[in-house]
Enzyme design. Sequence first.
Site, PDB file in Angstrom:
ATOM      1  N   ASN A  35     -12.178  -1.364  -1.105  1.00 41.44           N
ATOM      2  CA  ASN A  35     -11.500  -1.932   0.059  1.00 41.44           C
ATOM      3  C   ASN A  35     -12.252  -1.521   1.318  1.00 41.44           C
ATOM      4  O   ASN A  35     -12.599  -0.347   1.481  1.00 41.44           O
ATOM      5  CB  ASN A  35     -10.066  -1.388   0.143  1.00 41.44           C
ATOM      6  CG  ASN A  35      -9.398  -1.721   1.470  1.00 41.44           C
ATOM      7  OD1 ASN A  35      -9.004  -2.870   1.689  1.00 41.44           O
ATOM      8  ND2 ASN A  35      -9.277  -0.747   2.356  1.00 41.44           N
ATOM      9  N   GLU A  36     -12.522  -2.482   2.180  1.00 49.38           N
ATOM     10  CA  GLU A  36     -13.211  -2.195   3.445  1.00 49.38           C
ATOM     11  C   GLU A  36     -14.331  -1.186   3.215  1.00 49.38           C
ATOM     12  O   GLU A  36     -14.380  -0.117   3.848  1.00 49.38           O
ATOM     13  CB  GLU A  36     -12.211  -1.726   4.517  1.00 49.38           C
ATOM     14  CG  GLU A  36     -11.190  -2.809   4.825  1.00 49.38           C
ATOM     15  CD  GLU A  36     -10.355  -2.568   6.086  1.00 49.38           C
ATOM     16  OE1 GLU A  36     -10.378  -1.468   6.640  1.00 49.38           O
ATOM     17  OE2 GLU A  36      -9.680  -3.529   6.520  1.00 49.38           O
ATOM     18  N   GLU A  63       0.852  -1.192   0.000  1.00 45.99           N
ATOM     19  CA  GLU A  63       0.000   0.000   0.000  1.00 45.99           C
ATOM     20  C   GLU A  63       0.885   1.237   0.000  1.00 45.99           C
ATOM     21  O   GLU A  63       1.987   1.233   0.567  1.00 45.99           O
ATOM     22  CB  GLU A  63      -0.905  -0.018   1.246  1.00 45.99           C
ATOM     23  CG  GLU A  63      -1.774   1.223   1.387  1.00 45.99           C
ATOM     24  CD  GLU A  63      -2.890   1.065   2.417  1.00 45.99           C
ATOM     25  OE1 GLU A  63      -2.917   0.056   3.141  1.00 45.99           O
ATOM     26  OE2 GLU A  63      -3.747   1.971   2.482  1.00 45.99           O
ATOM     27  N   GLU A 111      -5.981  -9.261   3.771  1.00 43.00           N
ATOM     28  CA  GLU A 111      -5.155  -8.521   4.742  1.00 43.00           C
ATOM     29  C   GLU A 111      -5.136  -9.339   6.021  1.00 43.00           C
ATOM     30  O   GLU A 111      -6.193  -9.651   6.574  1.00 43.00           O
ATOM     31  CB  GLU A 111      -5.732  -7.130   5.043  1.00 43.00           C
ATOM     32  CG  GLU A 111      -5.495  -6.125   3.948  1.00 43.00           C
ATOM     33  CD  GLU A 111      -5.974  -4.715   4.296  1.00 43.00           C
ATOM     34  OE1 GLU A 111      -5.899  -4.329   5.478  1.00 43.00           O
ATOM     35  OE2 GLU A 111      -6.417  -4.019   3.368  1.00 43.00           O
ATOM     36  N   TYR A 144      -6.797  -8.922  11.506  1.00 45.25           N
ATOM     37  CA  TYR A 144      -5.546  -8.539  12.161  1.00 45.25           C
ATOM     38  C   TYR A 144      -5.523  -9.096  13.584  1.00 45.25           C
ATOM     39  O   TYR A 144      -6.561  -9.171  14.247  1.00 45.25           O
ATOM     40  CB  TYR A 144      -5.413  -7.010  12.208  1.00 45.25           C
ATOM     41  CG  TYR A 144      -5.072  -6.409  10.857  1.00 45.25           C
ATOM     42  CD1 TYR A 144      -3.767  -6.467  10.381  1.00 45.25           C
ATOM     43  CD2 TYR A 144      -6.041  -5.823  10.053  1.00 45.25           C
ATOM     44  CE1 TYR A 144      -3.425  -5.927   9.138  1.00 45.25           C
ATOM     45  CE2 TYR A 144      -5.714  -5.283   8.808  1.00 45.25           C
ATOM     46  CZ  TYR A 144      -4.404  -5.340   8.362  1.00 45.25           C
ATOM     47  OH  TYR A 144      -4.065  -4.828   7.135  1.00 45.25           O
TER      48      TYR A 144
HETATM   49  O1  AHR Z   1      -3.021  -2.379   6.342  1.00 47.67           O
HETATM   50  C1  AHR Z   1      -3.364  -1.135   6.891  1.00 47.67           C
HETATM   51  C2  AHR Z   1      -4.850  -0.807   6.736  1.00 47.67           C
HETATM   52  O2  AHR Z   1      -5.600  -1.735   7.452  1.00 47.67           O
HETATM   53  C3  AHR Z   1      -5.395  -0.914   5.341  1.00 47.67           C
HETATM   54  O3  AHR Z   1      -5.187   0.239   4.599  1.00 47.67           O
HETATM   55  C4  AHR Z   1      -6.856  -1.125   5.580  1.00 47.67           C
HETATM   56  O4  AHR Z   1      -7.480  -1.826   4.541  1.00 47.67           O
HETATM   57  C5  AHR Z   1      -6.867  -1.897   6.883  1.00 47.67           C
HETATM   58  O5  AHR Z   1      -7.822  -1.458   7.745  1.00 47.67           O
END
Ligand code: AHR
Length: 555
Positions: free
Chosen positions: A217-218, A56, A354, A291
């Site tokens: 994205n998201e 990114e 991700e 995450y």
């Molecule tokens: O990876 C960092 C951020 O985390 C990304 O831009 C987003 O898609 C996610 O929330």
Amino acid sequence: MKKIGRRQFLGGALAATGAFAVIPARSSKAAGSRIDILLGEPIGTISPNIYGHFVEHLGAVVYDGIWVGEKSPVPNIDGIRRSLVEAMKKIKAPAIRYPGGCFADSYDWRDGVGDRANRPRRTNFWYGAAGKDVPLDSTTRIEPNQFGTNEFMHFCRLTGSKPYMAANLRGLPAQRFYEWLDYCNSPAGTTTLGELRASGPLGSKEPFRVEYWGIGNESWGCGGELTPEEYAQEFRRFTAAYPGYDTPVKFIGAGASSDDPNWTRGFFSKMREKSEDIFSRRVYGWGIHHYSWNVAGGRTNDWNDAKGDALDFNPEQYYELLSEANKIDRFIAQHWLIMGEYDRRHSTKIFVDEWGSWHKPGTQLKPTHLLGQQNTMRDALVASVSLDIFNRNAEKVAMADIAQLVNCLQSLFLADGDKFITTPTYHVFDMFTPHMGANAVRAVFSSSNVSYDRNGKPASIFGLNGSASVSGKDVTLTVTNTHLSEANEAEITIRSGRIASAKARVLSTTDVHAHNTFDQPNAVVPHDEPAKAAGDMVAFRFPPASVTQLRITLQ
Ligand code: AHR
């Protein structure tokens, strides 16, 4: 302190300017563990793309993680960091998602093509997330567009990776997306955009043939704050017509965060209203983000407060991070179940596009390295736990992309000018390469859980777990031993197979806080170990807090 969630953190990005305290884990380790590899129970082919990456325009990922410029004293290939290219080739990097992330939904691809001297400077999505010690004109805040589509495609060509582009759904009309496809995939000498592709720096007469296209994205958060039903409508509009040429274009929907079933159900039910075959025709993948960040042991779920330090963590935080990573197994199952209610043939596969550990700020190499963090042996275990789960779900997971490649979150690489190192996470990717394209088979792990103290209450996590795959006569077994202080002795049996030889490669350290630095780049590296094999059995002692690759050759 104000309590916030991940959505608020990302939404505000543009606007907002040692040693353990010893709480030993109680071992419930029995006399020995068993691992049965069931060759007769295939799961599916492990898509090499499970070992994908994510780049990114954020902090120092692109500038100077990847792009150092042609005139840089840093060894480079046409402006791209040479050491990075070489290391990625070694791990057979299969795919790279680009250009975001949240950045993607404020990016106009036309800014990053044509003569570099004429490209505009724009406010980066992450402008406001940078601290006051980051200069206002830093590339962390202002996007110089020196690295755009052609440069990214060149990076993909050099590393042998497939591109996976994320389209701007929030900020650009569908027509711009249509034109990006034209720019990338139109045959030589046909369209004006194809000519622009060929005439620009690192230009290519031949089409780029980009297959994977993410639609936003998201979109539940930074990508537009849509409802799942609104997003389904936008997805259909964006993908209704596109210049396909001879490239088998595949669209990926912006899926849910971790365990949000409503987003998946809302999207799939709204799409299904149109027709069931819309999934096979238009939704190749469903992107899930997960995450591992909450190590607070239930004390708080606040996005900032619940995170821990990348280097300074206690046993509870160690086990909590691994438990967070382990949750993706359940989340994959939950989303898959919902997807199957509407897409009964399961045409749409899961893209975990991700994933990785996200620690609190403080260990980044410098202030401009936004979301940069160090990477210890603990993060290596987050990687092995996650990759083994993807392997075990080979029939469901078509791609996964660790966040992010270099200088950001759970990186495989850290770079700063002419300094460049690989992290423990890189070594896990290296050790797992034999799984790529092999056939996943079921492996049954019989091993006691490890108990630990979670905010005064008992909690537990698996002791040993992993995944197995077969390619011809070669069986690969990867195993994580989560126990912080105890080795785990196991007998590994191959059902219906005779073993000719076995060898092991192990990533382990005496202290789980160990990590690589520019001064000590090889503090954490794997080593080879013998493995005792006889008949259909291998005996192996898995060191504490370790990742092991066992390579077994059948007779
Ligand atoms: O990876 C960092 C951020 O985390 C990304 O831009 C987003 O898609 C996610 O929330």
